[in-house]
Design an enzyme around this catalytic site. Structure first.
Site, PDB file in Angstrom:
ATOM      1  N   ARG A  57       0.807  -1.238   0.000  1.00  0.00           N
ATOM      2  CA  ARG A  57       0.000   0.000   0.000  1.00  0.00           C
ATOM      3  C   ARG A  57       0.833   1.279   0.000  1.00  0.00           C
ATOM      4  NH1 ARG A  57      -2.767  -3.216   3.569  1.00  0.00           N
ATOM      5  NH2 ARG A  57      -4.584  -4.200   2.602  1.00  0.00           N
ATOM      6  N   LYS A 117       3.609  11.503 -11.299  1.00  0.00           N
ATOM      7  CA  LYS A 117       2.764  10.597 -12.097  1.00  0.00           C
ATOM      8  C   LYS A 117       3.543   9.309 -12.322  1.00  0.00           C
ATOM      9  CE  LYS A 117      -0.120  13.723 -14.856  1.00  0.00           C
ATOM     10  NZ  LYS A 117      -0.498  14.110 -16.228  1.00  0.00           N
ATOM     11  N   LYS A 171       8.293  22.835 -14.037  1.00  0.00           N
ATOM     12  CA  LYS A 171       7.347  21.723 -13.857  1.00  0.00           C
ATOM     13  C   LYS A 171       6.884  21.651 -12.397  1.00  0.00           C
ATOM     14  CE  LYS A 171       6.043  17.050 -14.768  1.00  0.00           C
ATOM     15  NZ  LYS A 171       6.285  15.745 -15.382  1.00  0.00           N
ATOM     16  N   GLU A 198      -4.065  17.583 -11.799  1.00  0.00           N
ATOM     17  CA  GLU A 198      -4.460  18.022 -13.137  1.00  0.00           C
ATOM     18  C   GLU A 198      -5.942  18.367 -13.254  1.00  0.00           C
ATOM     19  OE1 GLU A 198      -2.208  16.105 -16.258  1.00  0.00           O
ATOM     20  OE2 GLU A 198      -3.778  16.556 -17.698  1.00  0.00           O
ATOM     21  N   ASN A 214       0.872  19.766 -21.185  1.00  0.00           N
ATOM     22  CA  ASN A 214       0.582  18.930 -22.349  1.00  0.00           C
ATOM     23  C   ASN A 214       0.656  19.693 -23.662  1.00  0.00           C
ATOM     24  OD1 ASN A 214       0.152  16.571 -20.860  1.00  0.00           O
ATOM     25  ND2 ASN A 214      -1.934  17.206 -20.380  1.00  0.00           N
ATOM     26  N   HIS A 239       1.229  17.946 -26.897  1.00  0.00           N
ATOM     27  CA  HIS A 239       1.049  16.518 -26.626  1.00  0.00           C
ATOM     28  C   HIS A 239      -0.201  15.916 -27.254  1.00  0.00           C
ATOM     29  CE1 HIS A 239       4.383  17.086 -23.937  1.00  0.00           C
ATOM     30  NE2 HIS A 239       4.337  15.844 -23.519  1.00  0.00           N
ATOM     31  N   HIS A 283       0.623  12.843 -29.254  1.00  0.00           N
ATOM     32  CA  HIS A 283       0.118  11.492 -28.956  1.00  0.00           C
ATOM     33  C   HIS A 283      -0.559  10.878 -30.181  1.00  0.00           C
ATOM     34  CE1 HIS A 283       0.032  12.461 -24.384  1.00  0.00           C
ATOM     35  NE2 HIS A 283       1.165  11.883 -24.733  1.00  0.00           N
ATOM     36  N   HIS A 310       8.702   9.848 -28.213  1.00  0.00           N
ATOM     37  CA  HIS A 310       7.713  10.773 -27.640  1.00  0.00           C
ATOM     38  C   HIS A 310       8.129  12.234 -27.854  1.00  0.00           C
ATOM     39  CE1 HIS A 310       4.841  12.464 -24.831  1.00  0.00           C
ATOM     40  NE2 HIS A 310       5.833  13.040 -24.183  1.00  0.00           N
TER      41      HIS A 310
HETATM   42  P1  NAD Z   1      13.380   5.251 -21.786  1.00  0.00           P
HETATM   43  O1  NAD Z   1      13.215   5.124 -20.342  1.00  0.00           O
HETATM   44  O2  NAD Z   1      12.854   4.158 -22.651  1.00  0.00           O
HETATM   45  O3  NAD Z   1      14.926   5.481 -22.135  1.00  0.00           O
HETATM   46  C1  NAD Z   1      15.333   5.605 -23.475  1.00  0.00           C
HETATM   47  C2  NAD Z   1      16.459   4.625 -23.827  1.00  0.00           C
HETATM   48  O4  NAD Z   1      17.684   5.132 -23.308  1.00  0.00           O
HETATM   49  C3  NAD Z   1      16.289   3.255 -23.215  1.00  0.00           C
HETATM   50  O5  NAD Z   1      16.739   2.293 -24.121  1.00  0.00           O
HETATM   51  C4  NAD Z   1      17.209   3.311 -21.988  1.00  0.00           C
HETATM   52  O6  NAD Z   1      17.632   2.049 -21.561  1.00  0.00           O
HETATM   53  C5  NAD Z   1      18.332   4.143 -22.509  1.00  0.00           C
HETATM   54  N1  NAD Z   1      19.088   4.883 -21.513  1.00  0.00           N
HETATM   55  C6  NAD Z   1      18.612   5.495 -20.415  1.00  0.00           C
HETATM   56  N2  NAD Z   1      19.574   6.194 -19.818  1.00  0.00           N
HETATM   57  C7  NAD Z   1      20.700   6.024 -20.540  1.00  0.00           C
HETATM   58  C8  NAD Z   1      22.030   6.505 -20.426  1.00  0.00           C
HETATM   59  N3  NAD Z   1      22.378   7.366 -19.475  1.00  0.00           N
HETATM   60  N4  NAD Z   1      22.937   6.107 -21.346  1.00  0.00           N
HETATM   61  C9  NAD Z   1      22.563   5.282 -22.365  1.00  0.00           C
HETATM   62  N5  NAD Z   1      21.321   4.807 -22.544  1.00  0.00           N
HETATM   63  C10 NAD Z   1      20.399   5.177 -21.627  1.00  0.00           C
HETATM   64  O7  NAD Z   1      12.714   6.604 -22.356  1.00  0.00           O
HETATM   65  P2  NAD Z   1      12.517   8.052 -21.712  1.00  0.00           P
HETATM   66  O8  NAD Z   1      12.407   8.960 -22.876  1.00  0.00           O
HETATM   67  O9  NAD Z   1      13.477   8.349 -20.647  1.00  0.00           O
HETATM   68  O10 NAD Z   1      11.092   7.938 -21.008  1.00  0.00           O
HETATM   69  C11 NAD Z   1       9.922   7.685 -21.748  1.00  0.00           C
HETATM   70  C12 NAD Z   1       8.848   7.196 -20.795  1.00  0.00           C
HETATM   71  O11 NAD Z   1       8.588   8.202 -19.835  1.00  0.00           O
HETATM   72  C13 NAD Z   1       7.535   6.872 -21.463  1.00  0.00           C
HETATM   73  O12 NAD Z   1       7.072   5.631 -20.997  1.00  0.00           O
HETATM   74  C14 NAD Z   1       6.615   7.993 -20.997  1.00  0.00           C
HETATM   75  O13 NAD Z   1       5.270   7.574 -20.913  1.00  0.00           O
HETATM   76  C15 NAD Z   1       7.195   8.330 -19.663  1.00  0.00           C
HETATM   77  N6  NAD Z   1       6.921   9.703 -19.219  1.00  0.00           N
HETATM   78  C16 NAD Z   1       6.391   9.883 -17.980  1.00  0.00           C
HETATM   79  C17 NAD Z   1       6.133  11.143 -17.507  1.00  0.00           C
HETATM   80  C18 NAD Z   1       5.608  11.327 -16.118  1.00  0.00           C
HETATM   81  O14 NAD Z   1       5.232  12.435 -15.754  1.00  0.00           O
HETATM   82  N7  NAD Z   1       5.596  10.290 -15.315  1.00  0.00           N
HETATM   83  C19 NAD Z   1       6.407  12.254 -18.302  1.00  0.00           C
HETATM   84  C20 NAD Z   1       6.965  12.050 -19.566  1.00  0.00           C
HETATM   85  C21 NAD Z   1       7.219  10.764 -20.014  1.00  0.00           C
HETATM   86 MG    MG Z   2       5.847  14.583 -22.526  1.00  0.00          MG
END
Ligand code: NAD
Ligand code: MG
Length: 328
Positions: free
Chosen positions: A88, A110, A194, A204, A212, A215, A219, A232
């Site tokens: 929990r 989030k 942020k 939100e 967004n 976005h 999306h 993204h």
């Molecule tokens: P990711 O976590 O997939 O990382 C991108 C790639 O880079 C992966 O292959 C990872 O293994 C690699 N990587 C990470 N750090 C590295 C480093 N230092 N050196 C080499 N490789 C590295 O992608 P992302 O863009 O970081 O995150 C995208 C995700 O975040 C999505 O699932 C999205 O929905 C989420 N997101 C969440 C929020 C939120 O508010 N929670 C906001 C925006 C995005």
């Molecule tokens: Mg975003």
């Protein structure tokens, strides 16, 4: 923090940075559980989450165990959600390793996973105890991932801070090459913006929606092309140009402002021309996006560089923008 710490990362990041984090934790004398997840958005689902629960239970992690997410947004979102649910709710710490995670996903609370019927549809609000961002880890990040992170930096300036937007324009070359001083400043200011927006509207109900910007179009691009074709941040970059076109058509900004934004997005090596999916398909996808309500589409628009607003937009107006965006 409790007597146990669970370090959660993925198979790409573990060999690069886990040892350093483990040695930082060693003097604290905690019992360490390490969980290495498969890499990729495709694994941000229930089965991976359950892997974490199984390991935590098997290792008898208790209610005080702190989870540490070492990775990009995928590891951060899934670890945060595991922390929200395990017994929990247990504390967690974000150690973001992508630019996108450092400027965006690690801040704001989030968390969640994907469902076959929709991205990020299962989740919880769960704030991390701390976010520790070391920009030195970005040196190993692929160039495309760095550019994708810059999209969210540009977004922060565009919606909330003209001075920061100007600063990004002047420092875009330094940011593209990963210059340390410039990157630290970009991460710092993006997080501040942020955090300010989220503090005013955590769940939100209003202002948080401004994050967004770009976005709703973005999306639609991601889903329309099939997830993974465009990152993204790439879709958001292009989506911001589309949102600026819409803002111009509604008479909110002039064409010079739109051009400035488009130039900066292009300078960050992000796409500015929307893929052709057809207006009907775009509208359908934009309506599915969870940020929109039933019949109309709420769009985030620019009032000027540094200020955004939410407005309901008719299909008729959107069609004109979609046609212009896929042609110009
Ligand atoms: P990711 O976590 O997939 O990382 C991108 C790639 O880079 C992966 O292959 C990872 O293994 C690699 N990587 C990470 N750090 C590295 C480093 N230092 N050196 C080499 N490789 C590295 O992608 P992302 O863009 O970081 O995150 C995208 C995700 O975040 C999505 O699932 C999205 O929905 C989420 N997101 C969440 C929020 C939120 O508010 N929670 C906001 C925006 C995005
Ligand atoms: Mg975003």
């Amino acid at each position: 923090m409790g007597s146990t710490v669970a370090l959660i990362t993925n198979a790409t990041i573990e060999p690069l940075y886990a040892a350093r984090l483990r040695s930082t934790l060693a003097p604290l004398g905690k019992r360490l559980i390490q969980i290495v997840l498969p890499d990729g958005e495709a694994h941000k689902h229930w089965e991976t989450l359950n892997l974490i629960f199984t390991k935590l239970l098997a290792e008898r992690a208790d209610r005080k165990t702190t989870l540490i997410a070492l990775g990009g947004g995928v590891v951060g979102d899934i670890t945060g959600f595991a922390a929200a649910c395990y017994m929990r709710g247990v504390p967690f710490i974000q150690v973001p390793t992508t630019l996108l995670a450092q400027v965006d996903s690690s801040v704001g609370g989030k968390t969640g996973i994907n469902h076959p019927l929709g991205k990020n549809m299962i989740g919880a609000f769960h704030q991390p105890q701390a976010v520790i961002a070391d920009t030195a880890v970005l040196r190993t990040l692929p160039a495309r991932e760095l550019a994708a992170g810059l999209a969210e930096v540009i977004k922060a300036g565009a919606i909330a801070d003209t001075v920061f937007f100007d600063w990004i324009e002047t420092h875009i070359d330094a940011l593209n090459r990963g210059d340390e001083t410039a990157t630290i400043e970009a991460v710092r200011r993006s997080c501040e913006i942020k955090a300010q927006v989220v503090a005013a509207d955590e769940r939100e109900q209003g202002r948080r929606a401004l994050l967004n910007f770009g976005h709703t179009f973005g999306h639609a691009i991601e889903a329309g092309l099939g997830y993974g074709r465009w990152l993204h941040g790439e879709a958001v970059g292009c989506g911001m140009v589309m949102a600026a076109t819409l803002s111009q058509q509604l008479g909110l900004i002039d064409s010079a402002t739109r051009t400035r934004l488009k130039r900066l997005i292009a300078a960050a090596h992000l796409p500015t021309q929307a893929p052709i999916l057809g207006s009907d398909r775009y509208l359908e996808l934009m309506r599915v996006d969870k940020k929109t309500e039933a019949e109309h589409i709420n769009c985030i628009l620019l009032k000027r560089l540094g200020e955004a607003l939410v407005m309901r937009v008719t299909d008729h107006t959107l069609r004109a923008v979609l046609t212009a965006s896929t042609q110009s």
